[in-house]
Design a protein around this motif. Structure first.
Motif, mmCIF file in Angstrom:
data_model
loop_
_atom_site.group_PDB
_atom_site.id
_atom_site.type_symbol
_atom_site.label_atom_id
_atom_site.label_comp_id
_atom_site.label_asym_id
_atom_site.label_seq_id
_atom_site.Cartn_x
_atom_site.Cartn_y
_atom_site.Cartn_z
ATOM 1 N N ASP A 148 33.738 13.422 4.268
ATOM 2 C CA ASP A 148 33.274 14.508 5.394
ATOM 3 C C ASP A 148 33.816 14.092 6.845
ATOM 4 O O ASP A 148 34.224 15.198 7.341
ATOM 5 C CB ASP A 148 31.673 14.773 5.699
ATOM 6 N N GLN A 149 33.900 13.043 7.342
ATOM 7 C CA GLN A 149 34.177 12.564 8.677
ATOM 8 C C GLN A 149 35.769 12.821 8.346
ATOM 9 O O GLN A 149 36.446 13.250 9.618
ATOM 10 C CB GLN A 149 33.821 11.208 8.949
ATOM 11 N N GLU A 150 36.421 12.379 7.238
ATOM 12 C CA GLU A 150 37.856 12.425 7.378
ATOM 13 C C GLU A 150 38.232 13.922 7.442
ATOM 14 O O GLU A 150 39.114 14.349 7.891
ATOM 15 C CB GLU A 150 38.379 11.826 5.984
ATOM 16 N N ALA B 244 36.889 8.089 16.477
ATOM 17 C CA ALA B 244 35.931 7.057 17.188
ATOM 18 C C ALA B 244 34.751 7.214 16.305
ATOM 19 O O ALA B 244 34.044 6.127 16.027
ATOM 20 C CB ALA B 244 35.427 7.722 18.671
ATOM 21 N N ASP B 245 34.268 8.514 15.832
ATOM 22 C CA ASP B 245 33.007 8.288 14.759
ATOM 23 C C ASP B 245 33.327 7.638 13.632
ATOM 24 O O ASP B 245 32.298 6.604 12.894
ATOM 25 C CB ASP B 245 32.423 9.798 14.400
ATOM 26 N N ILE B 246 34.478 7.733 12.955
ATOM 27 C CA ILE B 246 34.961 7.036 11.820
ATOM 28 C C ILE B 246 34.912 5.622 12.093
ATOM 29 O O ILE B 246 34.543 4.716 11.177
ATOM 30 C CB ILE B 246 36.149 7.431 11.058
ATOM 31 N N ALA B 247 35.655 5.362 13.153
ATOM 32 C CA ALA B 247 35.451 3.946 13.574
ATOM 33 C C ALA B 247 34.058 3.185 13.595
ATOM 34 O O ALA B 247 33.771 2.077 13.298
ATOM 35 C CB ALA B 247 36.318 3.750 14.804
ATOM 36 N N ASP B 248 33.435 3.973 14.340
ATOM 37 C CA ASP B 248 31.899 3.353 14.591
ATOM 38 C C ASP B 248 31.220 3.326 13.194
ATOM 39 O O ASP B 248 30.558 2.107 12.866
ATOM 40 C CB ASP B 248 31.108 4.443 15.228
ATOM 41 N N ALA B 249 31.432 4.128 12.280
ATOM 42 C CA ALA B 249 30.882 3.837 10.886
ATOM 43 C C ALA B 249 31.517 3.077 10.125
ATOM 44 O O ALA B 249 30.609 2.082 9.449
ATOM 45 C CB ALA B 249 31.097 5.303 10.065
ATOM 46 N N ILE C 56 29.449 -0.240 8.532
ATOM 47 C CA ILE C 56 29.710 -0.930 7.191
ATOM 48 C C ILE C 56 30.006 -2.119 7.253
ATOM 49 O O ILE C 56 29.405 -2.962 6.312
ATOM 50 C CB ILE C 56 30.680 0.207 6.532
ATOM 51 N N ALA C 57 31.056 -2.570 8.204
ATOM 52 C CA ALA C 57 31.463 -4.085 8.041
ATOM 53 C C ALA C 57 30.449 -5.020 8.391
ATOM 54 O O ALA C 57 30.183 -6.166 7.595
ATOM 55 C CB ALA C 57 32.557 -4.112 8.687
ATOM 56 N N GLU C 58 29.541 -4.609 9.221
ATOM 57 C CA GLU C 58 28.677 -5.640 9.723
ATOM 58 C C GLU C 58 27.540 -5.793 8.686
ATOM 59 O O GLU C 58 27.143 -6.762 8.448
ATOM 60 C CB GLU C 58 28.234 -5.171 11.203
#
Length: 127
Positions: free
Chosen positions: A14-16, A29-34, A38-40
């Motif tokens: 959806d973000q894409e 920026a929203d995708i990067a935050d998500a 996820i990585a954390e």
């Protein structure tokens, strides 16, 4: 856990999709935050909670069509081999079936088709 993973996939898709409708700088920026979240969470061993529940609670996981796609590729390859046999090409019928199978996997699964290479001797890339 599979439901959560599916909702995470839906959120990212959806973000894409927002990239073509909204300001790309904000969406990226929203995708990067998500992705950082996820990585954390993954590195902390929280595989069942990759994104906060409030971000994905209303999302429906995407349908998984892989089994149906794989079955269609296998049936098509089998039909090609059998068809070649009945057309009198008995010596090359298995090769035709294998070729259709390989081509079908490449077309259907694109870059991910190599995970099926164990079906073929020598990885399917040499006779």
């Amino acid at each position: 856990m599979k439901d959560h993973a599916g909702r995470v996939v839906r959120y990212l898709r959806d973000q894409e999709a927002r990239l073509s409708r909204e300001d790309p700088d904000l969406v990226v920026a929203d995708i990067a935050d998500a992705l950082v979240t996820i990585a954390e969470q993954y590195s902390a061993g929280q595989v069942g909670a990759l994104l906060p529940e409030e971000m994905i609670q209303d999302l429906v996981p995407p349908k998984d069509w892989e089994s149906l796609q794989l079955a269609a590729v296998l049936v098509t390859a089998l039909a090609a081999g059998i068809g070649a046999h009945f057309l009198g090409m008995t010596a090359i019928a298995p090769w035709i079936g294998a070729g259709v199978l390989l081509l079908g996997l490449i077309i259907t699964f694109r870059q991910d088709f190599r995970r099926f290479s164990t079906v073929f001797p020598n990885g399917g890339f040499a006779p």
